[in-house]
Write a protein that holds these residues in place. Structure first.
Motif, PDB file in Angstrom:
ATOM      1  N   ASP A 384      -3.761  -6.968  -6.218  1.00 36.31           N
ATOM      2  CA  ASP A 384      -3.997  -6.171  -7.414  1.00 36.31           C
ATOM      3  C   ASP A 384      -4.758  -4.895  -7.082  1.00 36.31           C
ATOM      4  O   ASP A 384      -5.647  -4.458  -7.826  1.00 36.31           O
ATOM      5  N   ALA A 385      -4.403  -4.294  -5.924  1.00 40.86           N
ATOM      6  CA  ALA A 385      -5.014  -3.020  -5.522  1.00 40.86           C
ATOM      7  C   ALA A 385      -4.312  -1.881  -6.259  1.00 40.86           C
ATOM      8  O   ALA A 385      -3.134  -1.985  -6.622  1.00 40.86           O
ATOM      9  N   ARG A 386      -5.041  -0.771  -6.472  1.00 35.06           N
ATOM     10  CA  ARG A 386      -4.507   0.299  -7.309  1.00 35.06           C
ATOM     11  C   ARG A 386      -4.120   1.552  -6.530  1.00 35.06           C
ATOM     12  O   ARG A 386      -3.365   2.373  -7.033  1.00 35.06           O
ATOM     13  N   ASN A 387      -4.670   1.704  -5.322  1.00 36.47           N
ATOM     14  CA  ASN A 387      -4.418   2.924  -4.569  1.00 36.47           C
ATOM     15  C   ASN A 387      -3.962   2.555  -3.164  1.00 36.47           C
ATOM     16  O   ASN A 387      -4.711   1.944  -2.404  1.00 36.47           O
ATOM     17  N   LYS A 388      -2.742   2.944  -2.816  1.00 36.02           N
ATOM     18  CA  LYS A 388      -2.158   2.569  -1.534  1.00 36.02           C
ATOM     19  C   LYS A 388      -2.921   3.179  -0.374  1.00 36.02           C
ATOM     20  O   LYS A 388      -3.197   2.502   0.630  1.00 36.02           O
ATOM     21  N   ASN A 389      -3.278   4.456  -0.462  1.00 35.83           N
ATOM     22  CA  ASN A 389      -4.000   5.108   0.634  1.00 35.83           C
ATOM     23  C   ASN A 389      -5.373   4.475   0.837  1.00 35.83           C
ATOM     24  O   ASN A 389      -5.819   4.276   1.971  1.00 35.83           O
ATOM     25  N   SER A 390      -6.050   4.147  -0.277  1.00 33.26           N
ATOM     26  CA  SER A 390      -7.372   3.524  -0.176  1.00 33.26           C
ATOM     27  C   SER A 390      -7.277   2.145   0.464  1.00 33.26           C
ATOM     28  O   SER A 390      -8.117   1.775   1.300  1.00 33.26           O
ATOM     29  N   LEU A 391      -6.239   1.370   0.095  1.00 37.31           N
ATOM     30  CA  LEU A 391      -6.056   0.044   0.685  1.00 37.31           C
ATOM     31  C   LEU A 391      -5.773   0.163   2.179  1.00 37.31           C
ATOM     32  O   LEU A 391      -6.357  -0.585   2.988  1.00 37.31           O
ATOM     33  N   SER A 392      -4.900   1.094   2.576  1.00 32.86           N
ATOM     34  CA  SER A 392      -4.586   1.275   3.997  1.00 32.86           C
ATOM     35  C   SER A 392      -5.832   1.644   4.796  1.00 32.86           C
ATOM     36  O   SER A 392      -6.058   1.127   5.901  1.00 32.86           O
ATOM     37  N   ALA A 393      -6.667   2.494   4.225  1.00 33.31           N
ATOM     38  CA  ALA A 393      -7.894   2.893   4.919  1.00 33.31           C
ATOM     39  C   ALA A 393      -8.837   1.711   5.068  1.00 33.31           C
ATOM     40  O   ALA A 393      -9.468   1.531   6.124  1.00 33.31           O
ATOM     41  N   THR A 394      -8.937   0.880   4.042  1.00 36.29           N
ATOM     42  CA  THR A 394      -9.805  -0.302   4.103  1.00 36.29           C
ATOM     43  C   THR A 394      -9.324  -1.278   5.164  1.00 36.29           C
ATOM     44  O   THR A 394     -10.121  -1.811   5.953  1.00 36.29           O
ATOM     45  N   LEU A 395      -8.006  -1.500   5.210  1.00 39.57           N
ATOM     46  CA  LEU A 395      -7.450  -2.437   6.191  1.00 39.57           C
ATOM     47  C   LEU A 395      -7.601  -1.897   7.609  1.00 39.57           C
ATOM     48  O   LEU A 395      -7.828  -2.660   8.554  1.00 39.57           O
ATOM     49  N   SER A 396      -7.500  -0.597   7.756  1.00 38.24           N
ATOM     50  CA  SER A 396      -7.605   0.014   9.097  1.00 38.24           C
ATOM     51  C   SER A 396      -8.999  -0.159   9.684  1.00 38.24           C
ATOM     52  O   SER A 396      -9.159  -0.207  10.914  1.00 38.24           O
ATOM     53  N   ARG A 397     -10.004  -0.243   8.830  1.00 40.00           N
ATOM     54  CA  ARG A 397     -11.383  -0.374   9.313  1.00 40.00           C
ATOM     55  C   ARG A 397     -11.744  -1.814   9.663  1.00 40.00           C
ATOM     56  O   ARG A 397     -12.814  -2.055  10.226  1.00 40.00           O
ATOM     57  N   ASP A 398     -10.874  -2.760   9.363  1.00 39.33           N
ATOM     58  CA  ASP A 398     -11.171  -4.167   9.643  1.00 39.33           C
ATOM     59  C   ASP A 398     -10.666  -4.519  11.043  1.00 39.33           C
ATOM     60  O   ASP A 398      -9.467  -4.426  11.329  1.00 39.33           O
ATOM     61  N   GLU A 399     -11.578  -4.934  11.906  1.00 40.64           N
ATOM     62  CA  GLU A 399     -11.211  -5.198  13.295  1.00 40.64           C
ATOM     63  C   GLU A 399     -10.326  -6.430  13.448  1.00 40.64           C
ATOM     64  O   GLU A 399      -9.728  -6.645  14.514  1.00 40.64           O
TER      65      GLU A 399
END
Length: 415
Positions: A384-399
């Protein structure tokens, strides 16, 4: 019959209903008392005289008991030869008003025995003698869950690894469904767990606001020895917009009146989240009283796989005035045809659609662990995420996550 004898009546009280009996065979019932802003009090009065062939003389008739009884006296004198109806009505008014206006007594706390922490009536959901609130958007299974809880309490049946209950009589106040639908829901639980039909709940169809019905409900609670009440649901039970403080305060005052100092009643209110609520974790409605007045507040989240016979649920503990906030309670409700409805423990942390309180990246990891590599679009829908770019950035920061092609997968790190 003519007599000048007038004795002092005995007074019996059930909830806010009073019955007065005189030795000479006269009985008066004063019910549904209501005090106006100007402090005048109305009541429904029924008058019986058991020395008459037809004992019922008047009523039920609504009248003020803080003003003159002129018309009522005239009506009684037309039905009976007794000359003392004015005195009897005055006796009744004095005795009833004295008790009605006194409320619960003032107590000296140091003279009371030290109280214990109230136990859970149903573990993690509702404390004994306290008010709880369960809210969600529509179609999440609140009504089914509420009836299941009360049926298990009625039958004294806890669910291993999920919750325990304290056995007691339970009552559903239903503003939304019907007795037949509630019968099916309660019956599904009794069949599933081998409980007898006596474990089905008590039921009352409701249409008027709880504030208008509280006195009668209190009488039924006393007569049936009810210890847990489910209100389904808050909106119609308020009798007005639940966002407005007046309707909300009237509802909670009525809810509180179902209990007494000697006999506290556990209540569970179900509520729908309004469509304009941007933060469901803040409560179901806009009024702050929906957050402050319940002792325990839970948000229900659920997830159903298309074509399945089960519903995965999580109760997120949002607020408490007793103890501390506990972890979400996860469970699966499974409909097994004629065998009924079963509840079983479910690990919320391994169910991405229910673990919304966890960090977004952790929820994504759980989702990938269960369902395999996922595209950003797939994860957006499930989380239920609302912003694709924001989600991608969050996932990219997770090791612990890495992107291969257009899909996210676990990085293989030990975590």
């Amino acid at each position: 019959m003519t007599t000048n004898q007038l004795t002092v009546p005995t007074v019996t009280k059930k909830g806010l209903a009073y019955t007065l009996n005189w030795e000479e065979g006269v009985e008066m019932k004063l019910e549904r008392l209501y005090q106006h802003r100007d402090y005048h009090v109305d009541a429904e009065i029924t008058v019986l005289d058991y020395s008459e062939i037809n004992p019922l003389l008047v009523g039920p008739q609504r009248t003020s008991i803080t003003k003159t009884f002129r018309s009522l006296i005239s009506e009684l004198e037309g039905e009976s030869a007794r000359p003392d109806w004015g005195k009897r009505l005055k006796q009744a008014a004095i005795k009833v008003l004295e008790d009605f206006r006194s409320g619960d007594p003032v107590i000296k706390l140091n003279e009371m025995p030290p109280p214990e922490m109230p136990p859970w009536r149903i573990t993690g959901v509702a404390h004994e003698g306290m008010s709880s609130l369960i809210y969600s958007s529509g179609g999440m299974g609140k009504s089914t869950l509420g009836v299941a809880f009360l049926t298990l309490i009625q039958g004294g049946m806890g669910i291993p690894d999920l919750f325990n209950v304290i056995k007691g009589n339970t009552l559903v106040l239903d503003y939304e469904a019907s007795w037949a639908e509630t019968y099916r829901r309660s019956g599904d639980v009794t069949r599933a767990y081998g409980l007898g039909e006596e474990s089905m709940v008590y039921y009352r169809f409701m249409s008027a606001p709880l504030a208008h019905e509280a006195e009668y409900i209190r009488q039924q609670i006393d007569e049936l020895e009810i210890s847990v009440v489910l209100i389904d649901s808050a909106g119609p039970a308020c009798g007005g917009s639940p966002e407005e403080s007046t309707a909300t305060l009237q509802y909670f005052a009525a809810l509180r009146s179902l209990s007494s100092l000697e006999k506290p009643v556990t209540t569970i209110t179900l509520a729908h989240v309004t469509k304009d609520k941007s933060r469901s974790e803040d409560g179901p409605f806009g009024s702050v009283y929906w957050t402050n007045l319940p002792r325990d507040t839970h948000e229900l989240k659920s997830y159903r796989t298309k074509g399945s016979n089960y519903l995965d649920c999580a109760l997120h503990h949002r607020k408490t005035n007793i103890g501390t906030i506990h972890d979400p309670i996860g469970f699966r409700m499974t409909w097994d045809g004629p065998n009924g409805l079963f509840l079983e423990n479910l690990d919320v942390k391994k169910h991405a659609s229910l673990s919304s309180d966890l960090p977004l990246a952790e929820r994504a990891r759980i989702c990938i662990e269960i369902d395999g590599p996922q595209t950003t679009d797939e994860l957006m829908a499930k989380l239920d995420a609302r912003n694709k770019n924001s989600l991608s950035a969050t996932l990219s920061r997770d090791e612990h996550l890495e992107s291969i092609g257009d899909k996210w997968q676990l990085s293989g790190l030990d975590f």
